[in-house]
Design a protein around this motif. Structure first.
Motif, short mmCIF file in Angstrom:
data_model
loop_
_atom_site.label_atom_id
_atom_site.label_comp_id
_atom_site.label_asym_id
_atom_site.label_seq_id
_atom_site.Cartn_x
_atom_site.Cartn_y
_atom_site.Cartn_z
N MET A 1 88.17 -23.66 -36.32
CA MET A 1 88.51 -23.00 -37.57
C MET A 1 89.17 -23.99 -38.50
SD MET A 1 91.00 -19.80 -38.46
CE MET A 1 89.80 -18.52 -38.43
N LEU A 2 88.72 -24.06 -39.73
CA LEU A 2 89.28 -24.95 -40.74
C LEU A 2 90.10 -24.11 -41.72
CD1 LEU A 2 89.49 -27.80 -41.98
CD2 LEU A 2 87.41 -27.26 -43.28
N ILE A 3 91.38 -24.48 -41.88
CA ILE A 3 92.29 -23.78 -42.78
C ILE A 3 92.66 -24.72 -43.92
CG2 ILE A 3 94.56 -22.69 -43.02
CD1 ILE A 3 94.42 -22.13 -39.97
N LEU A 4 92.59 -24.21 -45.14
CA LEU A 4 93.12 -24.92 -46.30
C LEU A 4 94.28 -24.08 -46.81
CD1 LEU A 4 92.94 -27.23 -48.41
CD2 LEU A 4 91.50 -25.68 -49.78
N SER A 5 95.45 -24.71 -46.91
CA SER A 5 96.63 -23.98 -47.36
C SER A 5 97.28 -24.70 -48.53
CB SER A 5 97.64 -23.83 -46.21
OG SER A 5 98.07 -25.10 -45.77
N VAL A 6 98.01 -23.90 -49.35
CA VAL A 6 98.75 -24.45 -50.48
C VAL A 6 100.12 -23.79 -50.55
CG1 VAL A 6 96.68 -24.98 -51.83
CG2 VAL A 6 97.85 -22.80 -52.18
N ASP A 7 101.07 -24.54 -51.09
CA ASP A 7 102.38 -23.99 -51.40
C ASP A 7 102.77 -24.49 -52.78
OD1 ASP A 7 105.15 -23.37 -51.69
OD2 ASP A 7 105.35 -23.27 -49.52
N ASP A 58 87.24 -22.02 -43.40
CA ASP A 58 87.13 -20.67 -42.84
C ASP A 58 88.21 -19.73 -43.37
OD1 ASP A 58 84.95 -21.21 -40.92
OD2 ASP A 58 86.45 -22.54 -40.02
N LEU A 59 89.40 -20.28 -43.65
CA LEU A 59 90.52 -19.46 -44.08
C LEU A 59 91.31 -20.20 -45.15
CD1 LEU A 59 92.50 -17.02 -43.64
CD2 LEU A 59 93.66 -18.46 -41.98
N PHE A 60 91.59 -19.50 -46.23
CA PHE A 60 92.41 -20.03 -47.32
C PHE A 60 93.76 -19.33 -47.26
CE2 PHE A 60 88.02 -20.53 -48.56
CZ PHE A 60 87.99 -21.80 -49.13
N ALA A 61 94.85 -20.09 -47.29
CA ALA A 61 96.19 -19.52 -47.18
C ALA A 61 97.08 -20.06 -48.29
CB ALA A 61 96.80 -19.85 -45.82
N ALA A 62 97.96 -19.19 -48.78
CA ALA A 62 98.87 -19.58 -49.85
C ALA A 62 100.24 -18.97 -49.61
CB ALA A 62 98.35 -19.11 -51.21
N MET A 79 93.57 -19.81 -54.16
CA MET A 79 93.09 -19.52 -52.81
C MET A 79 92.23 -18.25 -52.80
SD MET A 79 94.02 -21.94 -50.74
CE MET A 79 93.55 -22.99 -52.09
N GLN A 80 92.61 -17.24 -53.58
CA GLN A 80 91.80 -16.02 -53.66
C GLN A 80 90.43 -16.32 -54.27
OE1 GLN A 80 94.42 -13.33 -55.80
NE2 GLN A 80 94.77 -12.16 -53.93
N ALA A 81 90.41 -17.13 -55.31
CA ALA A 81 89.14 -17.46 -55.97
C ALA A 81 88.21 -18.22 -55.03
CB ALA A 81 89.40 -18.28 -57.24
N LEU A 82 88.76 -19.20 -54.32
CA LEU A 82 87.94 -19.97 -53.39
C LEU A 82 87.44 -19.10 -52.24
CD1 LEU A 82 89.94 -23.34 -53.30
CD2 LEU A 82 87.77 -22.88 -54.47
N GLY A 86 83.37 -18.01 -51.59
CA GLY A 86 82.69 -18.34 -50.34
C GLY A 86 82.64 -17.20 -49.35
N GLU A 87 83.08 -15.99 -49.78
CA GLU A 87 83.15 -14.82 -48.90
C GLU A 87 83.89 -15.15 -47.60
OE1 GLU A 87 79.14 -13.37 -48.46
OE2 GLU A 87 79.05 -12.71 -50.53
N LYS A 88 85.07 -15.78 -47.77
CA LYS A 88 85.89 -16.20 -46.63
C LYS A 88 87.19 -15.41 -46.62
CE LYS A 88 83.00 -19.50 -45.59
NZ LYS A 88 83.19 -20.90 -45.39
N GLN A 89 87.95 -15.58 -45.56
CA GLN A 89 89.24 -14.90 -45.43
C GLN A 89 90.31 -15.61 -46.24
OE1 GLN A 89 90.02 -14.81 -41.22
NE2 GLN A 89 88.89 -12.90 -40.97
N CYS A 90 91.30 -14.82 -46.68
CA CYS A 90 92.43 -15.34 -47.45
C CYS A 90 93.69 -14.69 -46.92
CB CYS A 90 92.22 -14.99 -48.92
SG CYS A 90 93.41 -15.76 -50.03
#
Length: 192
Positions: A1-7, A58-62, A79-82, A86-90
């Motif tokens: 699983m690949l996670i992209l996160s931002v703060d 796979d998952l976008f987190a903020a 993160m919601q837009a991405l 891509g019809e992915k989880q947030c």
């Protein structure tokens, strides 16, 4: 699983990529520029340098607060837009919980504390076994004296992360500062 996160909850803008439990890369910039100007290019560059594309995430987190309202809106909206495209989880993660996860290698009680205004701070207490973090209190807004009293109730020193440390340090001998590189909000903690 690949996670992209931002703060984007404070003066730092950060992003992190985590793949199958491995921190592939992270970026943090203490900036006076708007998060909206640097966040997307920073995230795209990080993914590219780790050999991934936004389509592979796979998952976008903020971080979803507490923190700067404008900054939080930028990070959450991106993160919601991405995720939507891509019809992915947030996922939205508490800024304070992300701060605590920065300190997950330390065993004992942890306090995530961010200055709100005057002598008020956002804070939450957590406990770590050196690998995982467990929440002890909800996110709350308290006077610095109340937080110091809570810290003093523990039998051992409590590590504090966040800029609220400055408000409570003089009031509480039990408080010890997180190391400089773990003091600020970070997308790595959000991903964890």
């Amino acid at each position: 699983m690949l996670i992209l996160s931002v703060d984007t909850s404070g003066n730092t803008a950060s992003c992190a990529a985590v793949g199958d439990g491995v921190l592939l890369g992270s970026r943090m910039l203490y900036t006076a520029r708007a998060h909206s100007q640097i966040l997307l290019p920073m995230a795209k560059s990080l993914l590219s340098e780790t050999g991934h594309t936004v389509q592979e995430v796979d998952l976008f987190a903020a971080a979803n607060g507490p923190g700067s309202y404008t900054g939080l809106r930028i990070g959450v909206a991106l993160m919601q837009a991405l995720a939507f495209a891509g019809e992915k989880q947030c996922a939205g993660i508490s800024t304070l919980e992300g701060l605590a996860w920065n300190l997950s290698a330390r065993s004992g009680v942890l306090c995530a504390c961010l200055h709100a205004r005057l002598d008020l701070c956002y804070c939450a207490f957590f406990e770590s076994d050196g690998q995982t973090v467990r929440r002890l209190t909800a996110d709350q807004v308290l006077h610095a004296e109340e937080i110091a009293s809570m810290l003093n109730a523990y039998d051992a020193p409590v590590m504090v992360a966040g800029n609220g440390y400055e408000k409570i340090a003089a009031l509480c001998p039990q408080a010890i500062s997180a190391p400089l590189h773990l003091q600020n909000q970070s997308a790595s903690g959000i991903a964890l």
